[in-house]
Design an enzyme around this catalytic site. Structure first.
Site, PDB file in Angstrom:
ATOM      1  N   LYS A 224      47.277  25.146  46.055  1.00  0.00           N
ATOM      2  CA  LYS A 224      46.509  25.272  47.312  1.00  0.00           C
ATOM      3  C   LYS A 224      45.086  24.774  47.138  1.00  0.00           C
ATOM      4  O   LYS A 224      44.309  24.727  48.086  1.00  0.00           O
ATOM      5  CB  LYS A 224      46.494  26.735  47.779  1.00  0.00           C
ATOM      6  CG  LYS A 224      47.877  27.251  48.182  1.00  0.00           C
ATOM      7  CD  LYS A 224      47.784  28.582  48.862  1.00  0.00           C
ATOM      8  CE  LYS A 224      49.074  29.351  48.885  1.00  0.00           C
ATOM      9  NZ  LYS A 224      50.069  28.855  49.830  1.00  0.00           N
ATOM     10  N   CYS A 362      55.400  34.079  56.102  1.00  0.00           N
ATOM     11  CA  CYS A 362      55.638  35.049  55.019  1.00  0.00           C
ATOM     12  C   CYS A 362      54.727  36.258  55.175  1.00  0.00           C
ATOM     13  O   CYS A 362      54.224  36.816  54.180  1.00  0.00           O
ATOM     14  CB  CYS A 362      55.456  34.426  53.632  1.00  0.00           C
ATOM     15  SG  CYS A 362      56.523  33.034  53.316  1.00  0.00           S
TER      16      CYS A 362
HETATM   17  N1  C6P Z   1      51.186  31.082  51.262  1.00  0.00           N
HETATM   18  C1  C6P Z   1      51.446  29.790  53.291  1.00  0.00           C
HETATM   19  O1  C6P Z   1      51.936  28.874  53.947  1.00  0.00           O
HETATM   20  P1  C6P Z   1      52.653  30.967  45.849  1.00  0.00           P
HETATM   21  O2  C6P Z   1      53.871  30.675  46.660  1.00  0.00           O
HETATM   22  O3  C6P Z   1      52.946  31.880  44.687  1.00  0.00           O
HETATM   23  O4  C6P Z   1      51.877  29.754  45.466  1.00  0.00           O
HETATM   24  O5  C6P Z   1      51.667  31.769  46.825  1.00  0.00           O
HETATM   25  C2  C6P Z   1      52.088  32.909  47.500  1.00  0.00           C
HETATM   26  C3  C6P Z   1      51.010  33.401  48.405  1.00  0.00           C
HETATM   27  C4  C6P Z   1      50.407  34.609  48.117  1.00  0.00           C
HETATM   28  N2  C6P Z   1      49.397  35.076  48.859  1.00  0.00           N
HETATM   29  C5  C6P Z   1      48.914  34.408  49.904  1.00  0.00           C
HETATM   30  C6  C6P Z   1      47.756  34.975  50.673  1.00  0.00           C
HETATM   31  C7  C6P Z   1      49.491  33.177  50.254  1.00  0.00           C
HETATM   32  O6  C6P Z   1      49.010  32.517  51.304  1.00  0.00           O
HETATM   33  C8  C6P Z   1      50.583  32.671  49.507  1.00  0.00           C
HETATM   34  C9  C6P Z   1      51.276  31.403  49.908  1.00  0.00           C
HETATM   35  C10 C6P Z   1      51.711  29.856  51.805  1.00  0.00           C
HETATM   36  O7  C6P Z   1      50.733  30.639  53.809  1.00  0.00           O
HETATM   37  C11 C6P Z   1      53.140  29.600  51.486  1.00  0.00           C
HETATM   38  S1  C6P Z   1      54.193  30.892  52.024  1.00  0.00           S
END
Ligand code: C6P
Length: 404
Positions: A224, A362
């Site tokens: 990100k 999510c």
């Molecule tokens: N949010 C979104 O589209 P990972 O998948 O482990 O890199 O990150 C998970 C995650 C955890 N906390 C927050 C606040 C997030 O935003 C995310 C990932 C993405 O909002 C993909 S679901």
């Protein structure tokens, strides 16, 4: 000086066309695009120094190990951790949450309480629920108001000597609201609770200072913040990382192995079993360098302009409602059109070359709170422009004409 055209030229993907239209990438909260310098660094690693780390005496292994550890040090400096061994490389935020939640299984007792906020991503809910199932601990939820702001009076009331962990995101992925984590950390520490901060949505926009925040854990994902997927960082205070048991067993996390007993390596290796994502860890350092070269002051100023502009323009559309109306927000606009399913809006904007995310992001408890199935989420990065926002607004108007 911030030169948007110069910045955009660093991101080769932005010149692409989608369905014959210029790509407008507004799904940055899901994952960011990568600048050429990051793409080059991946290729350079595999072309010049690819080897396993912390193992070989040979030259390439030393070069790869040095590059990996230099990147750890760079990230330590970036987040102002005290020691490089408090910076663990992970596969992402989800991995960081699970590592800590799993570790607390050996600490919590039945009746202990975990406070989680209603604003969390599922990654920062489910691992704690699993921990409650294992230990008999109880999950309590910090509520929010209609602006998407956590209610601090309620938070303080929920805290007690039973609270062992408070876990909250720095910035909400679904609404873009910035949480008052400094205050929350102070209050949690007053009752002796540890604080886990999910920084996934913060690190693309700001430089977290973990010592100033005084958080016990801070997790984020590399992808990100312009880095490769499958990379991430978990910061933990030394005293906590020493106390928690290892998450996974395997190579490189041990001091000595016999069939009778195994002793574990010191930090950070205790938590880094197996061959890690070496290229990813090194290149995450390159991404951090790039972000710092653009400058977080510039990023914040420019993204705020985009947020204000986008909010104004979208609100000119009759029947459009924005979710997440706190004054303290990053460049995320979550919205719905009256009587139209967010997925249908996303399908139409897509055909016009505009990438937004639709659905619950999510974060189903947030959608349940507002009583909606989901939202359309446009999340801007510092390489986006006002012209792109105009294109989004035009596509949303078109969707409204076709669907409402
Ligand atoms: N949010 C979104 O589209 P990972 O998948 O482990 O890199 O990150 C998970 C995650 C955890 N906390 C927050 C606040 C997030 O935003 C995310 C990932 C993405 O909002 C993909 S679901």
């Amino acid at each position: 000086m911030f030169d948007i055209q110069k910045v955009r030229a660093d991101f080769p993907i932005l010149t692409q066309k989608v369905y014959g239209k210029p790509l407008v990438y507004f799904d940055n909260a899901a994952t960011s695009q990568k600048p050429q310098i990051v793409l080059d660094a991946i290729s350079k690693y595999y072309t010049e120094i690819n080897a396993n780390i912390h193992r070989g005496v040979h030259k390439l292994s030393q070069l790869a190990t040095d590059a990996y550890e230099q990147s750890r040090e760079k990230i330590r400096d970036h987040i102002n951790a005290k020691e490089a061994y408090e910076v663990l490389f992970t596969a992402g935020t989800t991995h960081g949450v699970n590592l800590v939640a799993n570790g607390f299984a050996s600490i919590l007792k039945p009746g202990d309480e975990i406070l989680v906020s209603v604003l969390e991503h599922h990654s920062n809910i489910v691992p704690w629920q699993m921990l409650c199932e294992k230990t008999g601990a109880i999950l309590k939820v910090i509520p929010m108001n209609l602006h998407g702001e956590l209610i601090m009076d309620e938070y303080v009331k929920l805290l007690s000597e039973k609270t062992k962990i408070v876990t909250v995101n720095h910035i909400s992925n679904a609404l873009g609201v910035v949480n008052p984590i400094k205050f929350m950390i102070e209050k949690a520490h007053e009752v002796g609770a540890a604080v886990f901060i999910d920084g996934a949505q913060a690190v693309p926009h700001l430089k977290p200072d973990v010592r100033e925040l005084d958080c016990d854990f801070y997790a984020f994902s590399g992808h990100k913040m312009l880095g490769p997927t499958g990379t991430g960082v978990l910061y933990g205070k030394e005293e906590w990382l020493e106390q928690l048991p290892p998450y996974q067993g395997g190579g490189e996390m041990i001091k000595e192995v016999t069939f009778e007993k195994t002793t574990y390596a010191g930090l950070p290796h205790k938590f880094e079993a197996g061959t890690p994502n070496i290229a990813g860890g090194i290149v995450l350092g390159t991404a951090v360098d790039y972000l710092n070269s653009v400058g977080f002051d510039n990023i914040q100023r420019y993204e705020h302009e985009l947020l204000v502009y986008g909010t104004e323009k979208l609100l000119e559309i009759d029947g459009l409602k924005i979710f997440g109306t706190s004054k303290d927000k990053t460049s995320v606009i979550s919205f719905n059109l009256d009587g139209v399913h967010p997925y249908d809006v996303g399908a139409i904007t897509d055909k016009m070359g505009i990438a937004v995310r639709t659905g619950h992001h999510c974060a189903q408890p947030i959608m349940n709170f507002f009583g909606i199935p989901g939202t359309v989420r446009a999340s801007f990065a510092f390489y986006n422009t006002k012209e792109e926002i105009d294109a989004l607004v035009a596509s949303v108007k078109k969707a409204q004409l076709m669907l409402a």
